[in-house]
Design a protein around this motif. Structure first.
Motif, PDB file in Angstrom:
ATOM      1  N   ALA A 135       0.821  -1.108  -0.009  1.00 29.44           N
ATOM      2  CA  ALA A 135      -0.105  -0.113  -0.054  1.00 29.44           C
ATOM      3  C   ALA A 135       0.804   1.297   0.013  1.00 29.44           C
ATOM      4  CB  ALA A 135      -0.935   0.052   1.199  1.00 29.44           C
ATOM      5  N   PHE A 136       0.388   2.371  -0.434  1.00 33.03           N
ATOM      6  CA  PHE A 136       0.973   3.516  -0.537  1.00 33.03           C
ATOM      7  C   PHE A 136       0.237   4.796  -0.046  1.00 33.03           C
ATOM      8  CE2 PHE A 136      -1.574   3.398  -4.672  1.00 33.03           C
ATOM      9  CZ  PHE A 136      -2.094   4.415  -4.613  1.00 33.03           C
ATOM     10  N   ALA A 137      -0.935   4.767   0.359  1.00 26.70           N
ATOM     11  CA  ALA A 137      -1.553   5.505   1.062  1.00 26.70           C
ATOM     12  C   ALA A 137      -2.735   4.927   1.920  1.00 26.70           C
ATOM     13  CB  ALA A 137      -2.231   6.758   0.000  1.00 26.70           C
ATOM     14  N   THR A 138      -3.243   5.534   2.643  1.00 30.15           N
ATOM     15  CA  THR A 138      -4.442   5.208   3.609  1.00 30.15           C
ATOM     16  C   THR A 138      -5.546   6.194   3.841  1.00 30.15           C
ATOM     17  OG1 THR A 138      -4.900   4.207   5.958  1.00 30.15           O
ATOM     18  CG2 THR A 138      -3.253   6.170   5.901  1.00 30.15           C
ATOM     19  N   VAL A 139      -6.703   5.827   3.918  1.00 31.05           N
ATOM     20  CA  VAL A 139      -7.901   6.653   4.325  1.00 31.05           C
ATOM     21  C   VAL A 139      -8.001   7.057   5.871  1.00 31.05           C
ATOM     22  CG1 VAL A 139     -10.513   6.920   3.866  1.00 31.05           C
ATOM     23  CG2 VAL A 139      -8.826   5.806   2.526  1.00 31.05           C
ATOM     24  N   ASN A 140      -7.826   8.417   6.272  1.00 31.92           N
ATOM     25  CA  ASN A 140      -8.043   8.768   7.612  1.00 31.92           C
ATOM     26  C   ASN A 140      -9.299   9.421   7.852  1.00 31.92           C
ATOM     27  OD1 ASN A 140      -7.486  11.288   6.498  1.00 31.92           O
ATOM     28  ND2 ASN A 140      -6.040  11.725   7.951  1.00 31.92           N
ATOM     29  N   SER A 141     -10.268   9.756   6.925  1.00 33.32           N
ATOM     30  CA  SER A 141     -11.496  10.266   7.357  1.00 33.32           C
ATOM     31  C   SER A 141     -12.334  10.254   6.047  1.00 33.32           C
ATOM     32  CB  SER A 141     -11.481  11.874   7.653  1.00 33.32           C
ATOM     33  OG  SER A 141     -11.115  12.689   6.678  1.00 33.32           O
ATOM     34  N   ILE A 142     -13.753   9.960   6.318  1.00 34.32           N
ATOM     35  CA  ILE A 142     -14.930   9.571   5.184  1.00 34.32           C
ATOM     36  C   ILE A 142     -15.986  10.512   5.805  1.00 34.32           C
ATOM     37  CG2 ILE A 142     -16.030   8.065   3.717  1.00 34.32           C
ATOM     38  CD1 ILE A 142     -14.186   6.154   4.208  1.00 34.32           C
ATOM     39  N   SER A 143     -16.509  11.352   4.860  1.00 33.57           N
ATOM     40  CA  SER A 143     -17.927  12.072   4.891  1.00 33.57           C
ATOM     41  C   SER A 143     -18.951  11.309   4.747  1.00 33.57           C
ATOM     42  CB  SER A 143     -17.858  13.415   4.309  1.00 33.57           C
ATOM     43  OG  SER A 143     -16.754  14.256   4.444  1.00 33.57           O
ATOM     44  N   PRO A 144     -19.973  11.268   5.419  1.00 33.43           N
ATOM     45  CA  PRO A 144     -21.209  10.444   5.229  1.00 33.43           C
ATOM     46  C   PRO A 144     -21.821  10.891   4.078  1.00 33.43           C
ATOM     47  CG  PRO A 144     -20.921  11.088   7.691  1.00 33.43           C
ATOM     48  CD  PRO A 144     -20.147  11.632   6.857  1.00 33.43           C
ATOM     49  N   GLY A 145     -22.168   9.877   3.106  1.00 34.30           N
ATOM     50  CA  GLY A 145     -22.963  10.464   2.072  1.00 34.30           C
ATOM     51  C   GLY A 145     -21.869  10.894   0.810  1.00 34.30           C
ATOM     52  N   SER A 146     -20.893  10.762   0.877  1.00 36.81           N
ATOM     53  CA  SER A 146     -19.942  11.155  -0.069  1.00 36.81           C
ATOM     54  C   SER A 146     -19.736  10.029  -1.169  1.00 36.81           C
ATOM     55  CB  SER A 146     -18.445  11.442   0.590  1.00 36.81           C
ATOM     56  OG  SER A 146     -17.949  10.299   1.192  1.00 36.81           O
ATOM     57  N   PRO A 147     -19.159  10.217  -2.274  1.00 36.08           N
ATOM     58  CA  PRO A 147     -18.859   9.279  -3.430  1.00 36.08           C
ATOM     59  C   PRO A 147     -17.852   8.033  -2.738  1.00 36.08           C
ATOM     60  CG  PRO A 147     -18.761  11.503  -4.254  1.00 36.08           C
ATOM     61  CD  PRO A 147     -18.996  11.565  -2.777  1.00 36.08           C
ATOM     62  N   ALA A 148     -17.079   8.440  -1.897  1.00 35.56           N
ATOM     63  CA  ALA A 148     -16.054   7.376  -1.148  1.00 35.56           C
ATOM     64  C   ALA A 148     -17.032   6.717  -0.535  1.00 35.56           C
ATOM     65  CB  ALA A 148     -14.814   8.142  -0.412  1.00 35.56           C
ATOM     66  N   ILE A 218      -7.114  11.355   2.092  1.00 33.53           N
ATOM     67  CA  ILE A 218      -5.945  10.386   1.971  1.00 33.53           C
ATOM     68  C   ILE A 218      -4.655  10.723   2.309  1.00 33.53           C
ATOM     69  CG2 ILE A 218      -4.946   8.771   0.162  1.00 33.53           C
ATOM     70  CD1 ILE A 218      -7.599   8.922  -1.402  1.00 33.53           C
ATOM     71  N   ILE A 219      -3.964  10.209   2.772  1.00 29.96           N
ATOM     72  CA  ILE A 219      -2.721  10.674   3.243  1.00 29.96           C
ATOM     73  C   ILE A 219      -1.683   9.387   2.879  1.00 29.96           C
ATOM     74  CG2 ILE A 219      -3.386  12.098   5.242  1.00 29.96           C
ATOM     75  CD1 ILE A 219      -2.460   9.765   7.364  1.00 29.96           C
ATOM     76  N   PRO A 220      -0.427  10.017   2.681  1.00 23.40           N
ATOM     77  CA  PRO A 220       0.668   8.907   1.922  1.00 23.40           C
ATOM     78  C   PRO A 220       0.902   7.925   3.310  1.00 23.40           C
ATOM     79  CG  PRO A 220       1.480  11.015   2.211  1.00 23.40           C
ATOM     80  CD  PRO A 220       0.097  11.209   2.406  1.00 23.40           C
ATOM     81  N   LEU A 221       1.543   6.922   3.157  1.00 27.62           N
ATOM     82  CA  LEU A 221       2.184   6.084   4.141  1.00 27.62           C
ATOM     83  C   LEU A 221       3.558   6.282   4.080  1.00 27.62           C
ATOM     84  CD1 LEU A 221       0.035   2.576   3.861  1.00 27.62           C
ATOM     85  CD2 LEU A 221       0.087   4.368   5.719  1.00 27.62           C
ATOM     86  N   GLN A 222       4.110   6.300   5.271  1.00 27.55           N
ATOM     87  CA  GLN A 222       5.350   6.372   5.572  1.00 27.55           C
ATOM     88  C   GLN A 222       6.199   5.103   5.598  1.00 27.55           C
ATOM     89  OE1 GLN A 222       6.748   9.358   5.409  1.00 27.55           O
ATOM     90  NE2 GLN A 222       4.913  10.367   4.880  1.00 27.55           N
ATOM     91  N   ARG A 223       6.923   4.563   4.583  1.00 28.66           N
ATOM     92  CA  ARG A 223       7.634   3.247   4.534  1.00 28.66           C
ATOM     93  C   ARG A 223       8.882   3.424   4.908  1.00 28.66           C
ATOM     94  NH1 ARG A 223       3.608  -0.355   5.159  1.00 28.66           N
ATOM     95  NH2 ARG A 223       2.086  -0.126   3.296  1.00 28.66           N
TER      96      ARG A 223
END
Length: 223
Positions: A135-148, A218-223
């Motif tokens: 993985a290269f990024a992660t989801v840290n928040s999602i708005s209800p009813g949004s396309p995501a 979306i934020i990038p993951l630190q590897r």
């Protein structure tokens, strides 16, 4: 010796393999023989329906005068010969079909083995790239009813693939932003890892009541 005689003498499948056209020719000959048998039976039927076994002499032992003995004997002889030919031809058809199916089965096995060797060879060269997926990024928040949210994305999903962006070509979040801007209203394939399991999602960047086209951060993951 002709090519057909070579096949019938038992040559190797590679040197003298049976083809579909060979079988079609045998079937055509079979149908011709069947037509000739039918024609000869019609001759017998025209002679008082005498058939194959009825006697050709009367009760006193004299040749019957009510039928054409020559035509009857000839038709009977033809039927016997044609039936023998038909039996032999059916055996040829059966053997030809068996040989054709066997060769097709061998070819399928060779093709499958070759495909497996090619796949293994290809896979060995890329094994480090393909397994495990990074993985290269992660989801840290999602708005209800949004396309995501509608697409099924969840917080803490780790993104392996986002449209054309993957671990190999990801450089910054601008890569994802560019894909989103050029894909408004079009479905994107998004692959995520969630609690160790891989999920395939379809996300459609769309204008909605909230900010942006996704409604997630979306934020990038630190590897």
């Amino acid at each position: 010796m002709s090519e057909k005689e070579t096949r019938q003498s038992g040559g190797s499948p590679e040197a003298s393999g049976v083809t579909v056209s060979d079988i079609q020719e045998l079937i055509q000959r079979k149908e011709e023989i069947e037509a000739q048998i039918k024609a000869n039976y019609e001759v017998l039927e025209s002679q008082k329906g005498i058939g194959m076994n009825e006697p050709l002499v009367d009760c006193e032992g004299y040749p019957r005068a009510d039928v054409d003995l020559y035509r009857v004997r000839t038709a009977r002889h033809n039927i016997v010969c044609l039936q023998n030919d038909h039996k032999a031809l059916m055996k040829q058809v059966e053997e030809a079909l068996h040989q054709l199916h066997a060769r097709d089965k061998e070819k399928q096995a060779r093709d499958l083995a070759e495909a497996r060797r090619e796949a293994m060879s290809h896979g060995l060269g890329q094994s480090q790239d393909l397994s495990p997926a990074q993985a290269f990024a992660t989801v840290n928040s999602i708005s209800p009813g949004s396309p995501a949210s509608i697409a099924g994305l969840q917080v803490d999903d780790e993104i392996v693939e986002f449209g054309s962006v993957n671990t190999q070509n990801f450089q910054s979040l601008q890569n994802i932003g560019s894909v989103v801007q050029h894909s408004e209203g079009k479905p994107l394939n998004v692959t995520v890892i969630r609690r160790g399991e891989k999920y395939q999602l379809r996300l459609v960047p769309t204008r909605w009541a909230g900010k942006g086209l996704l409604g997630c951060n979306i934020i990038p993951l630190q590897r």
